[in-house]
Design an enzyme around this catalytic site. Structure first.
Site, PDB file in Angstrom:
ATOM      1  N   ASP A   9      25.274  41.074  58.019  1.00 27.32           N
ATOM      2  CA  ASP A   9      24.659  41.621  56.807  1.00 27.32           C
ATOM      3  C   ASP A   9      23.810  42.829  57.154  1.00 27.32           C
ATOM      4  O   ASP A   9      22.586  42.822  57.008  1.00 27.32           O
ATOM      5  CB  ASP A   9      23.827  40.522  56.113  1.00 27.32           C
ATOM      6  N   LYS A  60      35.686  39.061  48.360  1.00 29.26           N
ATOM      7  CA  LYS A  60      35.797  38.270  47.113  1.00 29.26           C
ATOM      8  C   LYS A  60      36.622  38.961  46.016  1.00 29.26           C
ATOM      9  O   LYS A  60      36.102  39.347  44.969  1.00 29.26           O
ATOM     10  CB  LYS A  60      34.401  37.912  46.590  1.00 29.26           C
ATOM     11  N   ASP A  63      40.854  40.263  40.471  1.00 28.58           N
ATOM     12  CA  ASP A  63      41.510  41.340  39.726  1.00 28.58           C
ATOM     13  C   ASP A  63      42.876  40.824  39.281  1.00 28.58           C
ATOM     14  O   ASP A  63      43.211  39.652  39.500  1.00 28.58           O
ATOM     15  CB  ASP A  63      41.629  42.591  40.620  1.00 28.58           C
ATOM     16  N   ILE A  64      43.670  41.691  38.676  1.00 24.77           N
ATOM     17  CA  ILE A  64      45.000  41.246  38.244  1.00 24.77           C
ATOM     18  C   ILE A  64      45.847  40.939  39.501  1.00 24.77           C
ATOM     19  O   ILE A  64      45.599  41.509  40.581  1.00 24.77           O
ATOM     20  CB  ILE A  64      45.699  42.286  37.341  1.00 24.77           C
ATOM     21  N   PRO A  65      46.824  40.024  39.363  1.00 26.62           N
ATOM     22  CA  PRO A  65      47.588  39.598  40.547  1.00 26.62           C
ATOM     23  C   PRO A  65      48.185  40.748  41.356  1.00 26.62           C
ATOM     24  O   PRO A  65      48.109  40.742  42.601  1.00 26.62           O
ATOM     25  CB  PRO A  65      48.689  38.707  39.945  1.00 26.62           C
ATOM     26  N   THR A 117      26.993  29.965  44.543  1.00 24.87           N
ATOM     27  CA  THR A 117      25.809  29.083  44.612  1.00 24.87           C
ATOM     28  C   THR A 117      24.598  29.697  43.900  1.00 24.87           C
ATOM     29  O   THR A 117      23.620  29.006  43.651  1.00 24.87           O
ATOM     30  CB  THR A 117      25.441  28.761  46.073  1.00 24.87           C
ATOM     31  N   GLN A 187      17.902  30.965  50.129  1.00 27.94           N
ATOM     32  CA  GLN A 187      18.862  29.865  49.972  1.00 27.94           C
ATOM     33  C   GLN A 187      18.134  28.715  49.277  1.00 27.94           C
ATOM     34  O   GLN A 187      16.993  28.412  49.616  1.00 27.94           O
ATOM     35  CB  GLN A 187      19.401  29.404  51.332  1.00 27.94           C
ATOM     36  N   ARG A 208      20.689  34.873  58.949  1.00 26.28           N
ATOM     37  CA  ARG A 208      19.301  35.035  59.370  1.00 26.28           C
ATOM     38  C   ARG A 208      18.822  34.003  60.388  1.00 26.28           C
ATOM     39  O   ARG A 208      17.827  34.242  61.069  1.00 26.28           O
ATOM     40  CB  ARG A 208      18.402  35.067  58.131  1.00 26.28           C
TER      41      ARG A 208
HETATM   42  O1  C5P Z   1      21.240  34.725  56.298  1.00 28.80           O
HETATM   43  P1  C5P Z   1      22.052  33.593  55.762  1.00 28.80           P
HETATM   44  O2  C5P Z   1      22.427  32.557  56.802  1.00 28.80           O
HETATM   45  O3  C5P Z   1      21.481  32.989  54.495  1.00 28.80           O
HETATM   46  O4  C5P Z   1      23.414  34.328  55.371  1.00 28.80           O
HETATM   47  C1  C5P Z   1      24.434  33.648  54.777  1.00 28.80           C
HETATM   48  C2  C5P Z   1      25.612  34.552  54.518  1.00 28.80           C
HETATM   49  O5  C5P Z   1      26.535  33.821  53.710  1.00 28.80           O
HETATM   50  C3  C5P Z   1      25.301  35.823  53.745  1.00 28.80           C
HETATM   51  O6  C5P Z   1      26.243  36.805  54.174  1.00 28.80           O
HETATM   52  C4  C5P Z   1      25.559  35.443  52.311  1.00 28.80           C
HETATM   53  O7  C5P Z   1      25.953  36.524  51.516  1.00 28.80           O
HETATM   54  C5  C5P Z   1      26.709  34.456  52.452  1.00 28.80           C
HETATM   55  N1  C5P Z   1      26.832  33.482  51.374  1.00 28.80           N
HETATM   56  C6  C5P Z   1      25.827  32.601  51.016  1.00 28.80           C
HETATM   57  N2  C5P Z   1      26.004  31.686  50.032  1.00 28.80           N
HETATM   58  C7  C5P Z   1      27.162  31.638  49.406  1.00 28.80           C
HETATM   59  C8  C5P Z   1      28.200  32.489  49.756  1.00 28.80           C
HETATM   60  C9  C5P Z   1      28.000  33.412  50.757  1.00 28.80           C
HETATM   61  O8  C5P Z   1      24.743  32.643  51.584  1.00 28.80           O
HETATM   62  N3  C5P Z   1      27.342  30.724  48.483  1.00 28.80           N
END
Ligand code: C5P
Length: 228
Positions: A9, A60, A63-65, A117, A187, A208
């Site tokens: 990231d 991610k 879009d259209i197939p 999430t 998170q 992180r």
């Molecule tokens: O720093 P951290 O461990 O929270 O990073 C998690 C990675 O997973 C980030 O790139 C974040 O965009 C991705 N991610 C997430 N939760 C999701 C989908 C993807 O944290 N549901």
């Protein structure tokens, strides 16, 4: 072994190089998302491949197939190991991506994202007009994705059992993991790597908890040895 996908990231190639050099042989998988791909483009993927790393290209698609099939072809050309799609794009879109892979000789695998999430149950109803709980919607979308040929699902560790009950062969990739003493950051619901692996996570996405830590290589080795 090699169950940790390190999330790159960052926005610059020089940060990528310093992370990859620091982690050395301890990390095989790297996740390239929208931020890094828009900043540095395809050369990041080429660099990782040249270093014999596996690439999770997390763009991610939704879009259209026809457009998603063509985007899949580009990811195949780049030799991406995992790509992501939104299961909300429906089975026609997922099948189009899978067909593109099957027509090639590539090993690229599709991971489907169900409900992000960051979306709450209230927003599911107000903004998306979807009834039912998050878990019910995850189950529904993961079932559709599985039947349409998705190789795996990206989900929270709290949804591992829901997803593996659909098809035990699905690859389950879980972000949302934190070491016991870590800050949770943004998170909301997190598990430790050991808990997520014990529940059946195939790969952990970690950002992180590793990046910026002096002892990142040791942390990875500890997690890998707790599993083996
Ligand atoms: O720093 P951290 O461990 O929270 O990073 C998690 C990675 O997973 C980030 O790139 C974040 O965009 C991705 N991610 C997430 N939760 C999701 C989908 C993807 O944290 N549901």
């Amino acid at each position: 072994m090699n169950k940790i996908i390190l999330a790159l990231d960052v926005s610059t190639m020089s940060e990528v190089v310093s992370i990859v050099e620091k982690m050395g042989e301890s990390i095989l998988w790297y996740k390239v998302g929208l931020q890094l791909f828009l900043a540095e483009g395809e050369k990041v993927v080429a660099y990782l491949k040249e270093k014999n790393k596996n690439v999770f290209l997390d763009l991610k698609f939704l879009d259209i197939p026809n457009t998603v099939a063509k985007a899949t072809n580009e990811a195949i050309r780049m030799n991406a190991d995992f790509i992501t799609l939104h299961a909300l794009g429906t089975s026609d879109m997922i099948k189009a991506s899978r067909d593109a892979i099957d027509k090639s000789s590539s090993n690229t695998k599709i991971l489907s994202v169900t409900i992000l999430t960051s979306i709450s149950e209230a927003t599911l109803k107000t903004d998306m007009s979807l009834s039912g709980s998050i878990k019910e919607n995850v189950h529904h979308l993961a079932t559709i994705a599985n039947e349409a040929g998705s190789h795996g699902i990206v989900c929270s560790p709290f949804e591992i059992e829901t997803v593996s009950s659909i098809n035990k062969n699905l690859i389950i990739v879980t972000p949302g993991v934190r070491l016991e003493n870590d800050s949770v950051d943004d998170q909301k619901r997190v598990m430790t790597p050991t808990q997520a692996l014990a529940l059946g996570s195939s790969y952990l996405v970690m950002g992180r908890s590793l990046v910026g830590k002096d002892n990142a290589v040791d942390i990875v080795k500890d997690i890998e040895s707790s599993y083996n």
